[in-house]
Scaffold this active site. Structure first.
Site, PDB file in Angstrom:
ATOM      1  N   CYS A 152      39.792  42.487  44.526  1.00 58.05           N
ATOM      2  CA  CYS A 152      40.682  43.827  44.519  1.00 58.05           C
ATOM      3  C   CYS A 152      39.350  45.015  44.600  1.00 58.05           C
ATOM      4  CB  CYS A 152      41.461  43.935  43.360  1.00 58.05           C
ATOM      5  SG  CYS A 152      42.923  42.894  43.397  1.00 58.05           S
ATOM      6  N   HIS A 158      38.003  38.446  40.403  1.00 55.36           N
ATOM      7  CA  HIS A 158      38.665  39.717  40.286  1.00 55.36           C
ATOM      8  C   HIS A 158      37.774  40.903  40.691  1.00 55.36           C
ATOM      9  CE1 HIS A 158      42.473  38.822  38.660  1.00 55.36           C
ATOM     10  NE2 HIS A 158      42.075  38.036  37.795  1.00 55.36           N
TER      11      HIS A 158
END
Length: 259
Positions: free
Chosen positions: A223, A167
């Protein structure tokens, strides 16, 4: 038989073979000499004059032949320098934000570096939740230590790789160096309690310390990862979206600036 001068009255004296001292019969002084069996020839007496015999220094031992024209004793160092990699894959198991495939990404990258790019296995540091070593679990502290290890002792010609699959996020920019007001971050396994790793820290840890001639390849699968290394230049890929919803990546010419 050697002739030596008396150390007191300079009278020539006949030195017995291998004698180290002699007493003068005129002034009774004792003259000490080095071992004539090992010393260079002493002065010789000829026609009531003294003449120094030319001293011949001992020849130095023959030097060992240099191995320049022979096969090397060991393989020459790699022309591409030393290789080192940090590979981090986090799946956040049993969490609402669990990811699938991140650990598999890390394993594939390790296989690629070893078998395609000839990285030594001992030069690759893996951080995943499957590791048995507590220092190789991808916590914030362990990732920080791994990044410091990656550039420690780095020299010109070294090839470094940082791969991250997990992440990524953003947080408010406190030092006002971001145009959009947000810092990009990586989310370690314990980011909920220990916090995220900010792009400013990543840049200071693995980008700024690089010496001239060293190469760092960073592959960040997360991301908000476009500027996670806080580099001064950014390359954006243009896309065309067709009516049916398919996207086509257009390969644009890219200029890479190396400092």
């Amino acid at each position: 038989m050697w002739l030596v001068n008396c150390s007191n009255c300079q009278t020539p004296l006949r030195l017995p073979p291998c004698a180290t001292s002699i007493r003068c019969s005129i002034c009774r002084a004792i003259t000490y000499v080095a071992d004539p069996c090992r010393a260079p020839p002493a002065r010789t007496y000829s026609c009531n004059k003294y003449s120094a015999a030319p001293y011949q220094p001992p020849r130095p031992p023959a030097a060992a032949p240099l191995p320049y024209n022979h096969a090397p004793l060991s393989p020459p160092p790699s022309p591409y320098g030393r290789k080192r990699a940090v590979i981090c894959g986090i799946s956040y198991r049993n969490a609402p934000y669990e990811l699938k495939g991140c650990i598999n990404d890390a394993k594939c990258m390790r296989y690629l570096l070893i078998n395609r790019f000839k990285f030594p296995e001992s030069s690759i540091l893996m951080l995943t939740e499957e590791e048995n070593d507590a220092y190789r679990i991808p916590t914030k502290q362990n990732i920080r230590m791994a990044l410091h290890w990656l550039v420690q002792g780095c020299q010109s010609g070294d090839s470094l790789v940082f791969h991250y699959s997990g992440h990524g996020s953003q947080q408010m920019d406190n030092d006002r160096d971001e145009i959009d007001g947000y810092d990009e971050t990586l989310c370690p396994l314990d980011f909920k309690t220990q916090g995220m790793i900010v792009d400013d820290e990543i840049n200071a840890t693995i980008v700024r310390p690089l010496p001239h001639g060293a190469k760092l390849h960073a592959i960040i699968d997360a991301c908000n990862s476009g500027t996670v290394l806080d580099l001064p230049f950014l390359c954006r890929m243009h896309r065309l979206v067709f009516d049916d919803g398919w996207e086509c990546n257009i390969k644009m010419p890219i200029t890479i600036l190396i400092f």
